[in-house]
Design a protein around this motif. Sequence first.
Motif, PDB file in Angstrom:
ATOM      1  N   THR A 108     -19.330 -21.858 -43.041  1.00  0.00           N
ATOM      2  CA  THR A 108     -19.485 -22.151 -41.768  1.00  0.00           C
ATOM      3  C   THR A 108     -18.820 -21.311 -40.713  1.00  0.00           C
ATOM      4  N   GLU A 109     -19.328 -21.299 -39.535  1.00  0.00           N
ATOM      5  CA  GLU A 109     -18.382 -20.398 -38.490  1.00  0.00           C
ATOM      6  C   GLU A 109     -16.768 -20.620 -38.415  1.00  0.00           C
ATOM      7  N   SER A 110     -16.404 -21.817 -38.715  1.00  0.00           N
ATOM      8  CA  SER A 110     -14.951 -21.783 -38.763  1.00  0.00           C
ATOM      9  C   SER A 110     -14.411 -21.253 -39.919  1.00  0.00           C
ATOM     10  N   GLU A 111     -14.920 -21.360 -41.224  1.00  0.00           N
ATOM     11  CA  GLU A 111     -14.464 -20.959 -42.397  1.00  0.00           C
ATOM     12  C   GLU A 111     -14.343 -19.326 -42.412  1.00  0.00           C
ATOM     13  N   MET A 112     -15.831 -18.835 -41.654  1.00  0.00           N
ATOM     14  CA  MET A 112     -15.809 -17.245 -41.413  1.00  0.00           C
ATOM     15  C   MET A 112     -14.826 -16.822 -40.707  1.00  0.00           C
ATOM     16  N   LYS A 113     -14.340 -17.399 -39.657  1.00  0.00           N
ATOM     17  CA  LYS A 113     -13.393 -17.151 -38.657  1.00  0.00           C
ATOM     18  C   LYS A 113     -12.107 -16.949 -39.354  1.00  0.00           C
ATOM     19  N   HIS A 114     -11.806 -18.073 -40.357  1.00  0.00           N
ATOM     20  CA  HIS A 114     -10.510 -18.193 -40.831  1.00  0.00           C
ATOM     21  C   HIS A 114     -10.388 -17.331 -42.163  1.00  0.00           C
ATOM     22  N   HIS A 115     -11.409 -17.376 -42.912  1.00  0.00           N
ATOM     23  CA  HIS A 115     -11.176 -16.630 -43.961  1.00  0.00           C
ATOM     24  C   HIS A 115     -11.566 -14.942 -44.179  1.00  0.00           C
ATOM     25  N   HIS A 116     -12.646 -14.787 -43.104  1.00  0.00           N
ATOM     26  CA  HIS A 116     -13.248 -13.368 -43.260  1.00  0.00           C
ATOM     27  C   HIS A 116     -13.193 -12.983 -41.879  1.00  0.00           C
ATOM     28  N   PRO A 117     -12.336 -12.909 -41.023  1.00  0.00           N
ATOM     29  CA  PRO A 117     -12.275 -12.813 -39.552  1.00  0.00           C
ATOM     30  C   PRO A 117     -12.749 -11.248 -39.248  1.00  0.00           C
ATOM     31  N   LEU A 118     -12.360 -10.425 -39.931  1.00  0.00           N
ATOM     32  CA  LEU A 118     -12.993  -8.825 -39.814  1.00  0.00           C
ATOM     33  C   LEU A 118     -14.674  -8.830 -39.982  1.00  0.00           C
ATOM     34  N   GLU A 119     -15.027  -9.461 -41.025  1.00  0.00           N
ATOM     35  CA  GLU A 119     -16.548  -9.719 -41.187  1.00  0.00           C
ATOM     36  C   GLU A 119     -17.238 -10.447 -40.210  1.00  0.00           C
ATOM     37  N   TYR A 120     -16.416 -11.607 -39.797  1.00  0.00           N
ATOM     38  CA  TYR A 120     -17.183 -12.368 -38.608  1.00  0.00           C
ATOM     39  C   TYR A 120     -17.279 -11.364 -37.509  1.00  0.00           C
ATOM     40  N   ALA A 121     -16.160 -10.728 -37.146  1.00  0.00           N
ATOM     41  CA  ALA A 121     -16.125  -9.772 -35.907  1.00  0.00           C
ATOM     42  C   ALA A 121     -17.202  -8.716 -36.086  1.00  0.00           C
ATOM     43  N   GLU A 122     -17.439  -8.379 -37.279  1.00  0.00           N
ATOM     44  CA  GLU A 122     -18.525  -7.399 -37.331  1.00  0.00           C
ATOM     45  C   GLU A 122     -19.719  -7.965 -36.886  1.00  0.00           C
ATOM     46  N   ILE A 123     -20.010  -9.052 -37.518  1.00  0.00           N
ATOM     47  CA  ILE A 123     -21.214  -9.630 -37.356  1.00  0.00           C
ATOM     48  C   ILE A 123     -21.623 -10.028 -35.768  1.00  0.00           C
ATOM     49  N   VAL A 124     -20.603 -10.649 -35.289  1.00  0.00           N
ATOM     50  CA  VAL A 124     -20.815 -10.893 -33.718  1.00  0.00           C
ATOM     51  C   VAL A 124     -20.932  -9.717 -33.134  1.00  0.00           C
ATOM     52  N   ASP A 125     -20.214  -8.643 -33.374  1.00  0.00           N
ATOM     53  CA  ASP A 125     -20.340  -7.334 -32.821  1.00  0.00           C
ATOM     54  C   ASP A 125     -21.815  -6.784 -32.807  1.00  0.00           C
ATOM     55  N   ALA A 126     -22.357  -6.883 -34.184  1.00  0.00           N
ATOM     56  CA  ALA A 126     -23.681  -6.416 -34.254  1.00  0.00           C
ATOM     57  C   ALA A 126     -24.624  -7.024 -33.666  1.00  0.00           C
ATOM     58  N   GLU A 127     -24.424  -8.496 -33.584  1.00  0.00           N
ATOM     59  CA  GLU A 127     -25.549  -9.243 -33.011  1.00  0.00           C
ATOM     60  C   GLU A 127     -25.644  -9.051 -31.265  1.00  0.00           C
ATOM     61  N   ARG A 128     -24.281  -8.826 -31.006  1.00  0.00           N
ATOM     62  CA  ARG A 128     -24.092  -8.558 -29.381  1.00  0.00           C
ATOM     63  C   ARG A 128     -25.113  -7.276 -29.101  1.00  0.00           C
ATOM     64  N   GLN A 129     -24.901  -6.470 -29.943  1.00  0.00           N
ATOM     65  CA  GLN A 129     -25.557  -5.007 -29.736  1.00  0.00           C
ATOM     66  C   GLN A 129     -26.937  -5.004 -29.772  1.00  0.00           C
ATOM     67  N   GLU A 130     -27.337  -5.971 -30.825  1.00  0.00           N
ATOM     68  CA  GLU A 130     -28.693  -6.112 -31.045  1.00  0.00           C
ATOM     69  C   GLU A 130     -29.278  -6.614 -29.875  1.00  0.00           C
ATOM     70  N   LEU A 131     -28.652  -7.601 -29.219  1.00  0.00           N
ATOM     71  CA  LEU A 131     -28.920  -8.568 -28.142  1.00  0.00           C
ATOM     72  C   LEU A 131     -29.211  -7.450 -26.863  1.00  0.00           C
ATOM     73  N   GLN A 132     -28.362  -6.656 -26.858  1.00  0.00           N
ATOM     74  CA  GLN A 132     -28.172  -5.668 -25.803  1.00  0.00           C
ATOM     75  C   GLN A 132     -29.342  -4.806 -25.950  1.00  0.00           C
ATOM     76  N   ARG A 133     -29.658  -4.211 -26.977  1.00  0.00           N
ATOM     77  CA  ARG A 133     -30.707  -3.202 -27.102  1.00  0.00           C
ATOM     78  C   ARG A 133     -31.988  -4.021 -27.001  1.00  0.00           C
ATOM     79  N   SER A 134     -32.214  -5.245 -27.385  1.00  0.00           N
ATOM     80  CA  SER A 134     -33.454  -5.787 -26.993  1.00  0.00           C
ATOM     81  C   SER A 134     -33.723  -5.937 -25.721  1.00  0.00           C
ATOM     82  N   ALA A 135     -32.540  -6.333 -24.827  1.00  0.00           N
ATOM     83  CA  ALA A 135     -32.762  -6.732 -23.428  1.00  0.00           C
ATOM     84  C   ALA A 135     -32.980  -5.390 -22.709  1.00  0.00           C
TER      85      ALA A 135
END
Lengths: 315, 352
Positions: free
Chosen positions: A279-306
């Motif tokens: 889950t999102e909270s498990e990701m934040k707790h146990h794999h924060p760097l991976e979570y940050a990467e995913i969020v970052d990538a998604e943001r960039q993707e959104l920006q690009r599509s926009a």
Amino acid sequence: MTDSLTPKQEARQELIESVTKNILDSAQPLIDPDTKPEELKATANQITERLSFEANVAFSEVVTRYARRKRIEVEKLVAERTYLRFGKNFRAQHMLMIVSVIMLIITGMPLKFPDYGISKFVILDMFGGVQNSTLIHRIAAVGLIIVGIWHLGYITLSRVGRRDFWLMIPRPTDGKHAFHTIMYYIGRRAAGPKFGRFSFIEKFDYWAVYWGMVIMIGSGLILWFKEGFSKGLFDIAREAHSDEGLLATLAIIIWHFYNVHLNPDVFPMSWVWLKGTLTESEMKHHHPLEYAEIVDAERQELQRSAEEEEQKAAG
Amino acid sequence: MRGVGFIHVVCLAVVILFLLAPGKALSDDNCLLCHGKHDFHRLEPTGLKISLFVDTSLLKKSVHASRGCVDCHVDVVQIPHKPAVTVNCRRCHYSGNPVGAPQGELYDQYAQSAHGKALSQGNGKAPTCQDCHGTHNVIAPDSLGSSMYKTSRPKTCGKCHIDIYATYRESVHGHALINGILDAPDCSDCHGEHSIKGASDPQSQVSPEQVSHTCGSCHGPMGVVAKYGIKTDRITTFEESFHGIAHKMENRTVANCSSCHDFHDIRKPNDPKSTVHPANIVKTCGKPGCHPEATAQFSSGKIHVDPSKEEAGLVYYITKFFTILTVTTLAGLFVFIILDLVRRAKSSQGKR
């Protein structure tokens, strides 16, 4: 204001009057003819008021219950977002490994400790003698060998497998993380290290399995096809098989079971080996760097599509 | 006195003698009148002469020196007598007998033994007490000259088991015994005495179930073979081997001591005729039902290996390596878990 009633209030008034009239009509034969009409009217009104109150209570209960059920459904619909950690292929590898390893331990350990009553119970009463238990041991061994080959294929042929294997390779940061964790445990640091997709603990577990697989399968094959080897090599293989088998068993029971079962974070069990997701909270707790990467990538993707949309609109 | 001839007198004398006989026990002299003669014999229908001479000097040297003939031959009450039946030793050798004859459960053990059962099933060749202990010459088994003395036992058993005796004589145990090493096993050390059972009987000392314990009484820890520079770890190393473990798990198809070392033909490993001599070991390992695919490579090397001893070579160092690896790994993991739990306990206290 009393004359100008809302349509709802009017309807209510009408309902009360018709109910009161009904009560009076049906009660007519029972009423003492000497009773004053005002008294009658007042009593009838009281009865109506009471009925109306009871009806309201019952109605509100039904509504509350309905709302609660609806809320649960809605909650499910808008539940936390999940992140895939182990794909179907990987989970299937793990599943075959669990079955093989448990059978190997059950049929193997009694032969390392033959003097215990439980060992005799397992071999004689559960399996009906060594001729059966050793056969099952070999069948389970084939399962383990299949897992080994399957996984080597997975980390070379599959895109996800290749990516995960690359991330599994130990790096200097893992040593730092281990040191950092110990410092945190003994109170020298305020917080533990932040992990990416695989923490140093998970990497240790993963590579420990490589060591175990090489030793157990290698020595096991020598023991299986002993006629093709020398007695000296047989003795070495037997000692290694027996000792590494115990080490692996204890590591699974103490370390792996602590991490995936007894650890207060996941007790009684982490479901990731069945569901494959965190889950999102498990990701934040146990794999924060991976979570940050995913969020970052998604943001960039959104920006690009926009931006693309804008360009399309402009074009 | 006309009509009364010499023959009549003799007849009368014999009749009187017959009438008096039951009341008056026969003395040894009566018996030796005939049985004291060297050439006294009877003829079998085949023409075989069976000597009926009794050497009283043997009896006088035996444990039964104070006994008379009819003390044992109770069926002989008159002379001449019918062919005497086999003496029943149990007449005296029973628990609580008044004459002080030594007695334990030996008779019962014998009745349950392979020999006793064969006898009760009507096998006329099955040995009775006398076949092993002797007849008139019964001597205490611990005195030289007894047929049951340690060095004489193989020969006594060999009266019937002649082939086995021939094999045993050539074995390492037979050689040792013949050379006067009384610690070496004779037949009964492995097979038992009165309780002797067939090797396939699980209760037999030499059955697959028991044989490692039987060999272990000498070749195991505290075994007598240490005196002769022979290793005493043979049983423990067997028990730790896969053969020994499968054996503990009640598998009887697996090799026991005698599967490899043979039983009567046990020889030193450096004896070219030994089943475990390098020249024969491939054949021994490759017995049908064992390891038919065995090669010279497979059969080479030490069999009885004790991984806890340095002489085991690489195996010893692998044992050491894994001990250290296991202890350090598990200690490390354990410490990690404890530290993690302590940290959790502390932080949950802080929250409160």
